[in-house]
Scaffold this active site. Structure first.
Site, PDB file in Angstrom:
ATOM      1  N   LYS A   1     -29.097  37.332  89.838  1.00 18.88           N
ATOM      2  CA  LYS A   1     -28.138  38.250  90.440  1.00 18.88           C
ATOM      3  C   LYS A   1     -28.880  39.208  91.366  1.00 18.88           C
ATOM      4  O   LYS A   1     -30.093  39.367  91.239  1.00 18.88           O
ATOM      5  CB  LYS A   1     -27.378  39.016  89.347  1.00 18.88           C
ATOM      6  CG  LYS A   1     -26.398  38.137  88.577  1.00 18.88           C
ATOM      7  CD  LYS A   1     -25.546  38.977  87.645  1.00 18.88           C
ATOM      8  CE  LYS A   1     -24.524  38.117  86.907  1.00 18.88           C
ATOM      9  NZ  LYS A   1     -23.696  38.935  85.990  1.00 18.88           N
TER      10      LYS A   1
ATOM     11  N   HIS B   1     -30.079  45.217  92.975  1.00 17.10           N
ATOM     12  CA  HIS B   1     -29.348  46.215  93.762  1.00 17.10           C
ATOM     13  C   HIS B   1     -30.051  47.572  93.777  1.00 17.10           C
ATOM     14  O   HIS B   1     -31.134  47.751  93.215  1.00 17.10           O
ATOM     15  CB  HIS B   1     -27.901  46.334  93.269  1.00 17.10           C
ATOM     16  CG  HIS B   1     -27.780  46.717  91.820  1.00 17.10           C
ATOM     17  ND1 HIS B   1     -28.165  47.954  91.343  1.00 17.10           N
ATOM     18  CD2 HIS B   1     -27.308  46.028  90.748  1.00 17.10           C
ATOM     19  CE1 HIS B   1     -27.920  48.021  90.047  1.00 17.10           C
ATOM     20  NE2 HIS B   1     -27.415  46.868  89.661  1.00 17.10           N
TER      21      HIS B   1
ATOM     22  N   HIS C   1     -31.376  49.135  90.588  1.00 20.56           N
ATOM     23  CA  HIS C   1     -32.635  48.580  90.095  1.00 20.56           C
ATOM     24  C   HIS C   1     -33.815  49.171  90.862  1.00 20.56           C
ATOM     25  O   HIS C   1     -34.875  49.427  90.292  1.00 20.56           O
ATOM     26  CB  HIS C   1     -32.644  47.053  90.234  1.00 20.56           C
ATOM     27  CG  HIS C   1     -31.598  46.366  89.414  1.00 20.56           C
ATOM     28  ND1 HIS C   1     -30.746  45.424  89.934  1.00 20.56           N
ATOM     29  CD2 HIS C   1     -31.261  46.502  88.113  1.00 20.56           C
ATOM     30  CE1 HIS C   1     -29.927  45.002  88.990  1.00 20.56           C
ATOM     31  NE2 HIS C   1     -30.222  45.646  87.870  1.00 20.56           N
TER      32      HIS C   1
END
Length: 643
Positions: free
Chosen positions: A151, A154, A157
């Site tokens: 995933k 973003h 993170h």
């Protein structure tokens, strides 16, 4: 020395200025009729040098407000003559203490030159018992970054990575035993979806070359199939609800739903994940390969940010048995309750925890949730590592989740664990995207900023040709730019992700900080002095206000580090570094090294080397990689001639 409750032998090991605090405390104690320890604990750094080096709020010593002004005047008038500090200045109910320049200079510069990288650190802060070293260090777990495999990496993170890396460095500097942990999103139905996607679209070559990007790409592809299926099933379920409400025969619709679900991609993913949960070797081998390859790629990216981990944990590492045990404990203690087949913890029943709402710990189908795993993981970590503190570095959107987690741990009888846990939250990054669209991975961010930095450098071809390795220079400066922009404000504040602002050499930016360090390195090389020359310098000839104020700033560095342990804010360190570099910038024309008399040259160079060391220590504490010889020429040219 009078007994202040502090070990004088520890002063030199932590902050040289503690000697001043102890000295002031001992002199003021008989005048004020207070203990030296009381006074010592209430002496604080001032915000600006015009208010002194240390200040004392007289009311803080339990002096009634009406009497505080008179007491301040009385204590100031009766303060004994000192070799280290001037007579205190009375400012209302405050006493302002100014250090005498020469003793301070003679103490601070040699201390920094001697201690080098450890100046500012105090390993005693991390001891379980400062009076008994044999009891060992306190242990802290810092959980940070924690991306989800396959995933997007973003903005949350990114912030977690930068802040968590800094906090790990900070606690290490304070003598703690630090365990850096990355808790990966590496379990769940999406891995069944991923495995099925790899069967359809996977490429072994692409997987080996760039596992993170390839797994993401095939995950996107499989969702192109599953999303329309989910939408169709959702419509059918709405149709079913309407049929039941109207009293019509719902059997045909129910059959349609059953058929759609049985043929769906999500059902294949669910079955695959069920195999994983049941311990199927082939299914687990595929999952493990995806995980291991992703971790190896993450390690390379993290290394660019000077970040490493002691453990790559994850949701997969929490055993089902441990979650079942937690669920049973919740039930037996009466903390959880049944709610239409699901298991919840209703925190609204207690007025003190009403705002925490109802926490779902197990779904109706018996499957565990993120919260259940976190409960099991927290208990497991406490058993394995016996930590004294654990920090969860995660976005403020998870405030409720962690508040529920800590409260449920407490209600389960794990108050000892809950009290050691702390959520380090932060705000959002707004407008973060690459030139090619939405950010997918950390590598995208670093690449884009590096390219922008390279463009800035190429604006003047003459300057550009002086750079030995422009791509590496751009990469180093780009990483610094990203990290410094993230740390410029308080953690909880949102900020706008701006390539233009962060890559500028003007203002308080990462490139400016690198320039300041590189310029000091350049001065050192041009001076051509040895470490022995600087250690033997006659520091008594440093009397200019610029020199004195710079030493005053350098003397406060250990206290800045200690204060940062309280604030948990990178900006505490960053603000100090920018303030110091501005002082340096205004000193160069006044305190010239090259061309000065030999003794003046040695003394000033000792001062600049001490400043370089503190700047270096501060940058490394933030997780930055201070540049020296390789790019200093480029930085000097760009900064001096920019604009």
């Amino acid at each position: 020395m009078a007994n202040t409750g502090h070990d004088p032998a520890a002063f030199e090991a932590s902050s040289p200025v503690d000697i001043y605090k102890s000295h002031i405390s001992e002199l003021l104690a008989p005048v004020a009729g207070k203990s030296a320890k009381e006074i010592y604990d209430r002496l604080t750094w001032t915000q600006t040098f015009d208010k002194g080096d240390l200040g004392l709020a007289v009311p803080s010593l339990r002096i009634p407000p009406k009497e505080a002004g008179d007491k301040a005047a009385e204590w100031g008038a009766n303060f004994p003559i000192s070799d280290l500090v001037e007579k205190p200045v009375v400012a209302g109910t405050f006493l302002q203490f100014f250090f005498k320049p020469q003793p301070l200079i003679a103490l601070i510069i040699p201390s920094i030159l001697k201690k080098k990288a450890v100046y500012g650190t105090n390993p005693n802060l991390g001891l379980r018992d400062e009076s008994d070293v044999s009891k060992g260090k306190k242990r802290i777990i810092v959980e940070f970054s924690s991306p989800n495999i396959a995933k997007p990496f973003h903005a949350g993170h990114l912030r977690s990575t930068i802040i968590g890396g800094f906090l790990s460095n900070l606690y290490e500097a304070a003598g703690w035993d630090v365990i850096r942990m990355n808790y990966l999103g590496d379990w769940g139905r999406q891995f069944g979806l991923l495995a099925y996607a790899f069967e359809l679209y996977g490429s072994e070559e692409k997987l080996q070359r760039d596992p993170i990007s390839h797994l993401f790409d095939i995950y996107v592809e499989i969702n192109k199939i599953s999303k329309p299926e989910e939408d169709e099933i959702k419509e059918k379920k709405q149709e079913l609800e309407q049929a039941l409400a109207d009293g019509r025969d719902a059997a045909p619709v129910e059959k349609d739903i059953e058929l759609l679900e049985s043929r769906s991609v999500n059902e294949k993913a669910r079955q695959y994940f069920k195999r994983m949960e049941d311990g199927d070797e082939a299914a687990l081998a595929t999952w493990k390969r995806f995980r291991d390859l992703s971790i190896e790629r993450y390690k390379k990216t993290y290394a660019r940010l000077n970040i490493h981990y002691d453990y790559y944990s994850g949701e997969s590492q929490v055993e089902m048995e441990r979650m079942d045990r937690a669920a049973k404990q919740l039930e037996e203690s009466g903390v959880s309750e049944d709610s239409k087949g699901a298991v919840i913890v209703d925190l609204t029943k207690n007025p003190k925890t009403k705002k925490l709402g109802k926490a779902l710990v197990r779904k109706r189908d018996g499957s565990s949730l993120y919260l259940t795993r976190d409960i099991g993981e927290a208990v497991k970590r406490h058993e394995l590592y016996e930590f004294d503190k654990m920090l969860y570095v995660a976005a403020s959107q998870q405030d409720l989740h962690f508040a529920q987690l800590f409260k449920i741990l407490e209600l389960m009888g794990h108050r000892d664990i809950a009290e050691k846990c702390l959520h380090i939250n932060f705000g959002m990054v707004l407008g973060m995207s690459t030139r090619k669209g939405t950010v997918k991975f950390l590598d995208d961010i670093l690449r884009d900023v590096g390219e922008k930095m390279h463009e800035v450098m190429m604006k003047n071809q003459t300057k550009y040709e002086q750079v030995e390795n422009p791509e590496q220079t751009a990469d180093t400066l780009g990483i610094t730019a990203v990290m410094v922009q993230d740390m410029t404000g308080k953690r909880i504040n949102n900020y706008e992700f701006s390539l233009e602002r962060m890559t500028s050499f003007e203002g308080d930016t990462g490139p400016y900080l690198q320039y300041a360090h590189a310029r000091l390195c350049s001065i050192t090389r041009k001076a051509g002095l040895t470490a022995e020359d600087m250690e033997a310098a006659d520091l008594s000839i440093l009397h200019e206000p610029h020199a004195v104020n710079l030493v005053r700033a350098l003397s406060s560095w250990p206290d800045v580090v200690q204060n940062t342990l309280k604030t948990q804010e990178p900006v505490t360190v960053l603000s100090y570094l920018f303030k110091m570099t501005h002082m340096l910038s205004s000193s160069y024309d006044v305190l010239k090294v090259v061309g000065s008399e030999p003794e003046i040259k040695k003394a000033r160079m000792a001062l600049y080397e001490a400043a370089r060391q503190v700047l270096n220590n501060g940058m490394k504490l933030l997780g930055l990689n201070p540049v020296e010889r390789s790019v200093h020429c480029c930085l000097r040219v760009w900064y001096v001639y920019s604009g």
